[in-house]
Scaffold this active site. Structure first.
Site, mmCIF file in Angstrom:
data_model
loop_
_atom_site.group_PDB
_atom_site.id
_atom_site.type_symbol
_atom_site.label_atom_id
_atom_site.label_comp_id
_atom_site.label_asym_id
_atom_site.label_seq_id
_atom_site.Cartn_x
_atom_site.Cartn_y
_atom_site.Cartn_z
ATOM 1 C CG ASN A 9 -1.800 1.149 1.453
ATOM 2 O OD1 ASN A 9 -1.872 1.949 0.633
ATOM 3 N ND2 ASN A 9 -2.349 1.367 2.549
ATOM 4 C CE LYS A 11 -0.165 3.343 4.671
ATOM 5 N NZ LYS A 11 0.027 3.674 6.096
ATOM 6 C CG HIS A 92 -5.850 2.018 5.256
ATOM 7 N ND1 HIS A 92 -5.477 2.941 6.194
ATOM 8 C CD2 HIS A 92 -4.880 1.126 5.059
ATOM 9 C CE1 HIS A 92 -4.135 2.834 6.416
ATOM 10 N NE2 HIS A 92 -3.624 1.390 5.734
ATOM 11 C CD GLU A 94 -2.938 5.517 6.691
ATOM 12 O OE1 GLU A 94 -2.812 5.444 5.415
ATOM 13 O OE2 GLU A 94 -2.015 5.304 7.401
ATOM 14 C CD GLU A 164 -3.234 -2.159 7.468
ATOM 15 O OE1 GLU A 164 -2.097 -2.237 6.829
ATOM 16 O OE2 GLU A 164 -4.046 -1.120 7.159
ATOM 17 N N GLY A 170 2.980 2.625 10.607
ATOM 18 C CA GLY A 170 3.906 3.770 10.363
ATOM 19 C C GLY A 170 4.704 3.939 11.510
#
Ligand code: 13P
Length: 247
Positions: A9, A11, A92, A94, A164, A170
Protein backbone atom coordinates in the site's frame (compact mmCIF):
# COMPACT_ATOMS: atom_id res chain seq x y z
CA UNK A 1 -6.31 -23.50 0.52
CA UNK A 2 -5.89 -19.94 1.70
CA UNK A 3 -3.75 -17.75 -0.50
CA UNK A 4 -0.47 -16.26 0.76
CA UNK A 5 -0.64 -12.57 -0.12
CA UNK A 6 1.88 -9.77 -0.02
CA UNK A 7 0.16 -6.46 -0.68
CA UNK A 8 1.92 -3.09 -1.04
CA UNK A 9 0.00 0.00 0.00
CA UNK A 10 1.92 2.97 -1.30
CA UNK A 11 -0.54 5.46 0.21
CA UNK A 12 0.18 9.00 -1.10
CA UNK A 13 3.81 8.30 -1.95
CA UNK A 14 6.05 8.04 -5.04
CA UNK A 15 5.99 10.12 -8.19
CA UNK A 16 4.88 8.55 -11.48
CA UNK A 17 8.49 8.20 -12.58
CA UNK A 18 9.40 6.52 -9.28
CA UNK A 19 6.38 4.22 -9.62
CA UNK A 20 7.51 3.12 -13.07
CA UNK A 21 11.03 2.52 -11.81
CA UNK A 22 9.63 0.43 -8.92
CA UNK A 23 7.71 -1.73 -11.39
CA UNK A 24 10.71 -2.27 -13.66
CA UNK A 25 12.78 -3.29 -10.66
CA UNK A 26 10.03 -5.65 -9.51
CA UNK A 27 9.74 -7.18 -12.97
CA UNK A 28 13.48 -7.64 -13.41
CA UNK A 29 13.96 -9.31 -10.05
CA UNK A 30 13.96 -13.09 -9.94
CA UNK A 31 10.75 -13.11 -7.99
CA UNK A 32 8.41 -15.75 -9.25
CA UNK A 33 4.72 -15.23 -8.89
CA UNK A 34 4.24 -18.62 -7.30
CA UNK A 35 6.13 -17.58 -4.16
CA UNK A 36 3.15 -15.55 -3.08
CA UNK A 37 0.28 -13.53 -4.60
CA UNK A 38 1.74 -10.03 -5.02
CA UNK A 39 -0.66 -7.09 -5.00
CA UNK A 40 0.00 -3.38 -5.38
CA UNK A 41 -2.36 -0.64 -4.12
CA UNK A 42 -1.11 2.44 -5.90
CA UNK A 43 -2.32 6.04 -6.32
CA UNK A 44 -5.32 5.89 -8.70
CA UNK A 45 -3.61 8.17 -11.19
CA UNK A 46 -1.03 5.48 -11.93
CA UNK A 47 -3.32 2.46 -12.10
CA UNK A 48 -3.80 2.30 -15.85
CA UNK A 49 -0.09 2.35 -16.52
CA UNK A 50 0.86 -0.03 -13.69
CA UNK A 51 -1.84 -2.55 -14.58
CA UNK A 52 -0.27 -3.27 -17.97
CA UNK A 53 1.74 -6.26 -16.83
CA UNK A 54 1.10 -9.78 -15.56
CA UNK A 55 3.45 -10.02 -12.61
CA UNK A 56 1.28 -8.51 -9.90
CA UNK A 57 -2.30 -7.53 -9.26
CA UNK A 58 -2.89 -3.79 -9.24
CA UNK A 59 -5.62 -2.23 -7.13
CA UNK A 60 -6.91 1.11 -5.86
CA UNK A 61 -6.65 2.51 -2.34
CA UNK A 62 -10.21 3.75 -2.33
CA UNK A 63 -13.51 3.59 -4.24
CA UNK A 64 -16.93 5.22 -4.08
CA UNK A 65 -19.89 2.88 -3.65
CA UNK A 66 -22.06 4.56 -6.31
CA UNK A 67 -21.91 3.50 -9.92
CA UNK A 68 -21.63 7.02 -11.40
CA UNK A 69 -22.90 10.53 -10.81
CA UNK A 70 -22.17 13.86 -9.17
CA UNK A 71 -19.40 12.85 -6.73
CA UNK A 72 -16.59 15.22 -7.61
CA UNK A 73 -13.16 13.71 -7.18
CA UNK A 74 -14.41 10.15 -6.61
CA UNK A 75 -13.99 6.96 -8.66
CA UNK A 76 -16.42 4.08 -9.17
CA UNK A 77 -15.73 0.37 -9.42
CA UNK A 78 -16.55 0.42 -13.16
CA UNK A 79 -14.01 3.17 -13.68
CA UNK A 80 -11.36 1.21 -11.80
CA UNK A 81 -12.20 -1.89 -13.83
CA UNK A 82 -11.97 0.08 -17.06
CA UNK A 83 -8.27 0.85 -16.48
CA UNK A 84 -7.35 -2.67 -15.40
CA UNK A 85 -7.36 -2.25 -11.61
CA UNK A 86 -8.76 -5.45 -10.19
CA UNK A 87 -9.04 -4.92 -6.46
CA UNK A 88 -9.52 -2.20 -3.85
CA UNK A 89 -8.78 -1.43 -0.20
CA UNK A 90 -11.85 -0.75 1.94
CA UNK A 91 -11.85 0.63 5.45
CA UNK A 92 -8.20 1.53 5.86
CA UNK A 93 -7.83 3.31 9.20
CA UNK A 94 -6.53 6.42 7.44
CA UNK A 95 -9.77 6.63 5.45
CA UNK A 96 -11.80 6.05 8.60
CA UNK A 97 -9.80 8.58 10.62
CA UNK A 98 -8.99 11.44 8.22
CA UNK A 99 -11.99 11.18 5.90
CA UNK A 100 -14.61 10.18 8.48
CA UNK A 101 -15.61 7.02 6.64
CA UNK A 102 -18.24 5.38 8.81
CA UNK A 103 -19.02 1.70 9.23
CA UNK A 104 -22.23 2.32 7.28
CA UNK A 105 -20.40 3.94 4.35
CA UNK A 106 -17.92 1.06 4.33
CA UNK A 107 -20.81 -1.39 4.23
CA UNK A 108 -22.04 0.38 1.09
CA UNK A 109 -18.62 -0.09 -0.47
CA UNK A 110 -18.60 -3.77 0.48
CA UNK A 111 -22.05 -4.17 -1.09
CA UNK A 112 -20.95 -2.40 -4.26
CA UNK A 113 -17.94 -4.72 -4.58
CA UNK A 114 -20.15 -7.77 -4.08
CA UNK A 115 -22.69 -6.56 -6.62
CA UNK A 116 -19.96 -6.05 -9.19
CA UNK A 117 -17.90 -9.10 -8.29
CA UNK A 118 -14.93 -6.92 -7.44
CA UNK A 119 -12.17 -8.16 -5.12
CA UNK A 120 -11.40 -6.16 -1.99
CA UNK A 121 -9.25 -6.10 1.12
CA UNK A 122 -11.32 -5.09 4.13
CA UNK A 123 -9.18 -3.41 6.80
CA UNK A 124 -9.94 -3.36 10.50
CA UNK A 125 -8.02 -2.54 13.68
CA UNK A 126 -8.15 -0.71 16.96
CA UNK A 127 -6.51 2.47 18.24
CA UNK A 128 -4.15 2.57 21.21
CA UNK A 129 -6.79 3.68 23.70
CA UNK A 130 -9.02 0.74 22.79
CA UNK A 131 -6.08 -1.66 23.03
CA UNK A 132 -5.08 -0.30 26.44
CA UNK A 133 -8.65 -0.68 27.66
CA UNK A 134 -8.54 -4.34 26.58
CA UNK A 135 -11.54 -3.73 24.31
CA UNK A 136 -9.82 -4.52 21.00
CA UNK A 137 -11.59 -7.80 20.23
CA UNK A 138 -15.03 -6.30 20.78
CA UNK A 139 -14.02 -3.27 18.72
CA UNK A 140 -12.97 -5.44 15.79
CA UNK A 141 -16.09 -7.58 16.08
CA UNK A 142 -18.16 -4.39 15.86
CA UNK A 143 -16.27 -3.17 12.79
CA UNK A 144 -16.76 -6.48 10.99
CA UNK A 145 -20.35 -6.90 12.04
CA UNK A 146 -21.30 -3.40 10.97
CA UNK A 147 -19.77 -3.51 7.50
CA UNK A 148 -18.85 -6.99 6.39
CA UNK A 149 -20.35 -10.06 7.99
CA UNK A 150 -23.70 -9.66 6.22
CA UNK A 151 -22.22 -10.58 2.85
CA UNK A 152 -23.49 -13.64 1.03
CA UNK A 153 -21.23 -16.67 1.46
CA UNK A 154 -21.05 -16.95 -2.34
CA UNK A 155 -19.16 -13.65 -2.39
CA UNK A 156 -16.49 -14.68 0.11
CA UNK A 157 -14.00 -15.42 -2.67
CA UNK A 158 -13.82 -11.64 -3.27
CA UNK A 159 -12.75 -10.97 0.28
CA UNK A 160 -9.38 -10.63 2.00
CA UNK A 161 -9.20 -9.17 5.51
CA UNK A 162 -6.32 -7.06 6.86
CA UNK A 163 -5.85 -6.56 10.59
CA UNK A 164 -3.98 -3.29 11.06
CA UNK A 165 -3.75 -2.00 14.64
CA UNK A 166 -3.65 1.79 14.24
CA UNK A 167 -0.96 2.15 16.89
CA UNK A 168 1.39 -0.01 14.80
CA UNK A 169 0.91 1.79 11.48
CA UNK A 170 3.93 3.81 10.41
CA UNK A 171 5.17 3.96 14.00
CA UNK A 172 7.87 1.31 13.87
CA UNK A 173 6.02 -0.39 16.72
CA UNK A 174 4.78 -3.79 15.61
CA UNK A 175 2.19 -5.82 17.44
CA UNK A 176 3.89 -8.86 18.94
CA UNK A 177 3.04 -12.31 17.70
CA UNK A 178 0.86 -13.09 20.73
CA UNK A 179 -1.23 -9.99 20.03
CA UNK A 180 -1.39 -10.77 16.32
CA UNK A 181 -2.32 -14.41 16.90
CA UNK A 182 -5.07 -13.44 19.31
CA UNK A 183 -6.76 -11.06 16.88
CA UNK A 184 -6.30 -13.21 13.79
CA UNK A 185 -7.73 -16.25 15.58
CA UNK A 186 -10.64 -14.10 16.71
CA UNK A 187 -11.35 -12.91 13.17
CA UNK A 188 -11.06 -16.47 11.86
CA UNK A 189 -13.51 -17.67 14.49
CA UNK A 190 -15.94 -14.89 13.57
CA UNK A 191 -15.70 -15.84 9.91
CA UNK A 192 -16.26 -19.52 10.63
CA UNK A 193 -19.16 -18.96 12.98
CA UNK A 194 -20.79 -16.68 10.41
CA UNK A 195 -20.01 -18.51 7.18
CA UNK A 196 -19.16 -22.04 8.26
CA UNK A 197 -16.45 -23.89 6.33
CA UNK A 198 -16.19 -21.17 3.70
CA UNK A 199 -14.97 -18.76 6.36
CA UNK A 200 -11.83 -20.86 6.67
CA UNK A 201 -10.86 -19.98 3.10
CA UNK A 202 -10.57 -16.22 3.60
CA UNK A 203 -7.00 -14.90 3.80
CA UNK A 204 -6.24 -12.65 6.78
CA UNK A 205 -3.27 -10.28 6.44
CA UNK A 206 -1.42 -8.37 9.13
CA UNK A 207 -0.36 -4.76 8.58
CA UNK A 208 1.58 -2.31 10.73
CA UNK A 209 5.34 -1.68 10.53
CA UNK A 210 6.10 -5.00 8.84
CA UNK A 211 9.67 -5.16 7.55
CA UNK A 212 12.36 -7.69 6.69
CA UNK A 213 13.44 -8.08 10.31
CA UNK A 214 10.03 -8.93 11.78
CA UNK A 215 8.17 -10.48 8.83
CA UNK A 216 9.37 -14.02 9.34
CA UNK A 217 7.96 -14.35 12.84
CA UNK A 218 4.72 -12.56 11.86
CA UNK A 219 4.14 -14.70 8.76
CA UNK A 220 4.78 -17.84 10.82
CA UNK A 221 1.66 -17.14 12.95
CA UNK A 222 -0.91 -19.83 12.12
CA UNK A 223 -3.73 -17.47 11.11
CA UNK A 224 -1.57 -14.92 9.29
CA UNK A 225 -1.76 -15.36 5.52
CA UNK A 226 0.47 -12.48 4.54
CA UNK A 227 0.93 -8.77 4.98
CA UNK A 228 -0.35 -5.37 3.94
CA UNK A 229 2.80 -3.32 3.77
CA UNK A 230 3.18 0.46 3.84
CA UNK A 231 6.66 1.94 4.38
CA UNK A 232 8.60 -1.21 3.50
CA UNK A 233 6.79 -1.48 0.16
CA UNK A 234 8.06 1.83 -1.21
CA UNK A 235 11.31 0.22 -2.21
CA UNK A 236 10.76 -2.67 -4.65
CA UNK A 237 13.70 -4.66 -3.33
CA UNK A 238 12.64 -4.51 0.32
CA UNK A 239 9.09 -5.45 -0.70
CA UNK A 240 10.27 -8.44 -2.70
CA UNK A 241 12.48 -9.59 0.17
CA UNK A 242 9.42 -9.98 2.35
CA UNK A 243 8.22 -12.80 0.08
CA UNK A 244 11.16 -14.86 1.29
CA UNK A 245 9.98 -14.47 4.88
CA UNK A 246 7.16 -17.00 4.34
CA UNK A 247 8.07 -20.47 5.48
P1 13P B 1 3.29 0.66 7.57
O1 13P B 1 3.78 -0.65 7.02
O2 13P B 1 4.02 1.85 7.01
O3 13P B 1 3.19 0.66 9.05
O4 13P B 1 1.77 0.83 7.01
C1 13P B 1 0.87 -0.20 7.20
C2 13P B 1 -0.37 0.12 6.45
O5 13P B 1 -1.11 1.01 6.83
C3 13P B 1 -0.64 -0.63 5.22
O6 13P B 1 -1.94 -0.41 4.79
Amino acid sequence: MRKKILAANWKMNLSFVEAQAWLSQFKSSNTTKNLVDFQLYAPSLYLQSLAQQEVLTVGAQNVHPKESGAFTGELSISQLKSVGASSVLIGHSERRQYFQESNFFLKEKVDACCQQDYAFIFCCGEDLETRRAGAHLNFITDQLQASLLHLEPAKLSLLTIAYEPIWAIGTGETADTTQINEVHAHIRQLLESTFGEKGAEVSILYGGSVNASNAQSIFACPDVDGGLIGGASLNAQSFIELAHCFK
